[in-house]
Write a protein that holds these residues in place. Structure first.
Motif, PDB file in Angstrom:
ATOM      1  N   GLY A   1       0.797  -1.225   0.000  1.00 13.62           N
ATOM      2  CA  GLY A   1       0.000   0.000   0.000  1.00 13.62           C
ATOM      3  C   GLY A   1       0.827   1.271   0.000  1.00 13.62           C
ATOM      4  N   GLU A   2       2.099   1.174   0.398  1.00 13.57           N
ATOM      5  CA  GLU A   2       2.975   2.345   0.401  1.00 13.57           C
ATOM      6  C   GLU A   2       3.583   2.650  -0.971  1.00 13.57           C
ATOM      7  OE1 GLU A   2       5.860   1.942   3.521  1.00 13.57           O
ATOM      8  OE2 GLU A   2       4.333   2.061   5.084  1.00 13.57           O
ATOM      9  N   ILE A   3       3.408   1.755  -1.927  1.00 17.85           N
ATOM     10  CA  ILE A   3       3.923   2.017  -3.277  1.00 17.85           C
ATOM     11  C   ILE A   3       3.124   3.188  -3.859  1.00 17.85           C
ATOM     12  CG2 ILE A   3       4.182   1.105  -5.625  1.00 17.85           C
ATOM     13  CD1 ILE A   3       4.365  -1.718  -4.343  1.00 17.85           C
ATOM     14  N   PRO A   4       3.809   4.205  -4.370  1.00 19.26           N
ATOM     15  CA  PRO A   4       3.093   5.351  -4.949  1.00 19.26           C
ATOM     16  C   PRO A   4       2.127   4.912  -6.049  1.00 19.26           C
ATOM     17  CG  PRO A   4       5.430   5.847  -4.730  1.00 19.26           C
ATOM     18  CD  PRO A   4       5.262   4.381  -4.413  1.00 19.26           C
ATOM     19  N   GLY A   5       0.903   5.418  -5.981  1.00 15.73           N
ATOM     20  CA  GLY A   5      -0.114   5.117  -6.983  1.00 15.73           C
ATOM     21  C   GLY A   5      -1.045   3.979  -6.603  1.00 15.73           C
ATOM     22  N   VAL A   6      -0.687   3.180  -5.578  1.00 18.04           N
ATOM     23  CA  VAL A   6      -1.559   2.081  -5.152  1.00 18.04           C
ATOM     24  C   VAL A   6      -2.752   2.662  -4.408  1.00 18.04           C
ATOM     25  CG1 VAL A   6      -1.758   0.071  -3.633  1.00 18.04           C
ATOM     26  CG2 VAL A   6       0.244   0.326  -5.093  1.00 18.04           C
ATOM     27  N   THR A   7      -3.955   2.259  -4.825  1.00 14.09           N
ATOM     28  CA  THR A   7      -5.170   2.781  -4.204  1.00 14.09           C
ATOM     29  C   THR A   7      -5.890   1.742  -3.362  1.00 14.09           C
ATOM     30  OG1 THR A   7      -6.430   2.268  -6.215  1.00 14.09           O
ATOM     31  CG2 THR A   7      -5.525   4.496  -6.023  1.00 14.09           C
ATOM     32  N   SER A   8      -5.614   0.449  -3.599  1.00 13.03           N
ATOM     33  CA  SER A   8      -6.291  -0.600  -2.841  1.00 13.03           C
ATOM     34  C   SER A   8      -5.458  -1.870  -2.853  1.00 13.03           C
ATOM     35  CB  SER A   8      -7.665  -0.878  -3.477  1.00 13.03           C
ATOM     36  OG  SER A   8      -8.267  -2.013  -2.904  1.00 13.03           O
ATOM     37  N   VAL A   9      -5.434  -2.569  -1.705  1.00 15.40           N
ATOM     38  CA  VAL A   9      -4.744  -3.860  -1.597  1.00 15.40           C
ATOM     39  C   VAL A   9      -5.665  -4.809  -0.843  1.00 15.40           C
ATOM     40  CG1 VAL A   9      -2.711  -5.103  -0.777  1.00 15.40           C
ATOM     41  CG2 VAL A   9      -2.498  -2.702  -1.464  1.00 15.40           C
ATOM     42  N   GLU A  10      -6.022  -5.916  -1.469  1.00 12.95           N
ATOM     43  CA  GLU A  10      -6.855  -6.936  -0.834  1.00 12.95           C
ATOM     44  C   GLU A  10      -6.053  -8.234  -0.798  1.00 12.95           C
ATOM     45  OE1 GLU A  10      -9.774  -6.354   0.576  1.00 12.95           O
ATOM     46  OE2 GLU A  10      -9.616  -4.269  -0.055  1.00 12.95           O
ATOM     47  N   VAL A  11      -5.985  -8.862   0.381  1.00 10.33           N
ATOM     48  CA  VAL A  11      -5.185 -10.067   0.561  1.00 10.33           C
ATOM     49  C   VAL A  11      -6.075 -11.215   1.026  1.00 10.33           C
ATOM     50  CG1 VAL A  11      -3.248 -11.116   1.785  1.00 10.33           C
ATOM     51  CG2 VAL A  11      -3.157  -8.690   1.175  1.00 10.33           C
ATOM     52  N   ASP A  12      -5.972 -12.367   0.352  1.00 12.18           N
ATOM     53  CA  ASP A  12      -6.650 -13.582   0.795  1.00 12.18           C
ATOM     54  C   ASP A  12      -5.598 -14.493   1.419  1.00 12.18           C
ATOM     55  OD1 ASP A  12      -9.057 -15.417   0.794  1.00 12.18           O
ATOM     56  OD2 ASP A  12      -7.570 -16.645  -0.263  1.00 12.18           O
ATOM     57  N   LEU A  13      -5.653 -14.654   2.739  1.00 11.24           N
ATOM     58  CA  LEU A  13      -4.637 -15.410   3.470  1.00 11.24           C
ATOM     59  C   LEU A  13      -4.545 -16.850   2.999  1.00 11.24           C
ATOM     60  CD1 LEU A  13      -2.569 -15.703   5.741  1.00 11.24           C
ATOM     61  CD2 LEU A  13      -4.469 -16.076   7.319  1.00 11.24           C
ATOM     62  N   GLN A  14      -5.680 -17.518   2.825  1.00 10.04           N
ATOM     63  CA  GLN A  14      -5.650 -18.927   2.481  1.00 10.04           C
ATOM     64  C   GLN A  14      -4.996 -19.220   1.142  1.00 10.04           C
ATOM     65  OE1 GLN A  14      -9.528 -20.482   3.602  1.00 10.04           O
ATOM     66  NE2 GLN A  14      -8.479 -22.384   4.053  1.00 10.04           N
ATOM     67  N   SER A  15      -5.305 -18.439   0.150  1.00  4.74           N
ATOM     68  CA  SER A  15      -4.748 -18.694  -1.185  1.00  4.74           C
ATOM     69  C   SER A  15      -3.429 -17.948  -1.411  1.00  4.74           C
ATOM     70  CB  SER A  15      -5.746 -18.275  -2.264  1.00  4.74           C
ATOM     71  OG  SER A  15      -5.917 -16.863  -2.259  1.00  4.74           O
ATOM     72  N   GLY A  16      -3.169 -16.911  -0.601  1.00  2.23           N
ATOM     73  CA  GLY A  16      -1.989 -16.079  -0.809  1.00  2.23           C
ATOM     74  C   GLY A  16      -2.188 -15.042  -1.900  1.00  2.23           C
ATOM     75  N   ARG A  17      -3.403 -14.958  -2.405  1.00  2.00           N
ATOM     76  CA  ARG A  17      -3.697 -14.035  -3.505  1.00  2.00           C
ATOM     77  C   ARG A  17      -3.746 -12.592  -3.006  1.00  2.00           C
ATOM     78  NH1 ARG A  17      -7.920 -14.450  -8.263  1.00  2.00           N
ATOM     79  NH2 ARG A  17      -8.337 -12.243  -8.570  1.00  2.00           N
ATOM     80  N   VAL A  18      -3.069 -11.719  -3.726  1.00  2.00           N
ATOM     81  CA  VAL A  18      -3.052 -10.293  -3.397  1.00  2.00           C
ATOM     82  C   VAL A  18      -3.521  -9.538  -4.639  1.00  2.00           C
ATOM     83  CG1 VAL A  18      -1.648  -8.342  -2.644  1.00  2.00           C
ATOM     84  CG2 VAL A  18      -1.120 -10.646  -1.806  1.00  2.00           C
ATOM     85  N   ASP A  19      -4.657  -8.852  -4.506  1.00  2.00           N
ATOM     86  CA  ASP A  19      -5.209  -8.040  -5.596  1.00  2.00           C
ATOM     87  C   ASP A  19      -4.885  -6.585  -5.322  1.00  2.00           C
ATOM     88  OD1 ASP A  19      -6.498 -10.166  -7.055  1.00  2.00           O
ATOM     89  OD2 ASP A  19      -7.993 -10.231  -5.457  1.00  2.00           O
ATOM     90  N   ILE A  20      -4.234  -5.957  -6.289  1.00  2.00           N
ATOM     91  CA  ILE A  20      -3.763  -4.579  -6.133  1.00  2.00           C
ATOM     92  C   ILE A  20      -4.417  -3.704  -7.190  1.00  2.00           C
ATOM     93  CG2 ILE A  20      -1.720  -3.093  -6.117  1.00  2.00           C
ATOM     94  CD1 ILE A  20      -0.282  -6.057  -5.767  1.00  2.00           C
ATOM     95  N   THR A  21      -4.966  -2.592  -6.762  1.00  2.00           N
ATOM     96  CA  THR A  21      -5.507  -1.600  -7.683  1.00  2.00           C
ATOM     97  C   THR A  21      -4.620  -0.367  -7.581  1.00  2.00           C
ATOM     98  OG1 THR A  21      -7.737  -2.430  -7.270  1.00  2.00           O
ATOM     99  CG2 THR A  21      -7.562  -0.284  -8.340  1.00  2.00           C
TER     100      THR A  21
END
Length: 68
Positions: free
Chosen positions: A25-45
């Protein structure tokens, strides 16, 4: 807007999720970070595509690695 999905290995608890969300989330331009613990999936907007090396550095800073 750009969307990126990565898989992070090594996360085992909600603290892990918080660490990844905070660093990515600290990366410039990132507006949203959603993390699914079980799958390890990270969706970044973000405002524009994030370079893969920048994502890898943020995940590494949190103490984890991108798989795949």
């Amino acid at each position: 807007m750009a969307g990126t999905t990565i898989t992070v290995s090594g996360m085992t608890c909600e603290h892990c999720v918080s660490s990844v969300k905070e660093e990515v989330g600290e990366i410039p331009g990132v507006t949203s970070v959603e993390v699914d613990l079980q799958s390890g999936r990270v969706d970044i907007t973000s405002d524009e595509p994030i370079p893969a090396d920048r994502l890898a550095a943020a995940v590494d800073e949190a103490g984890y690695t991108i798989s795949g």
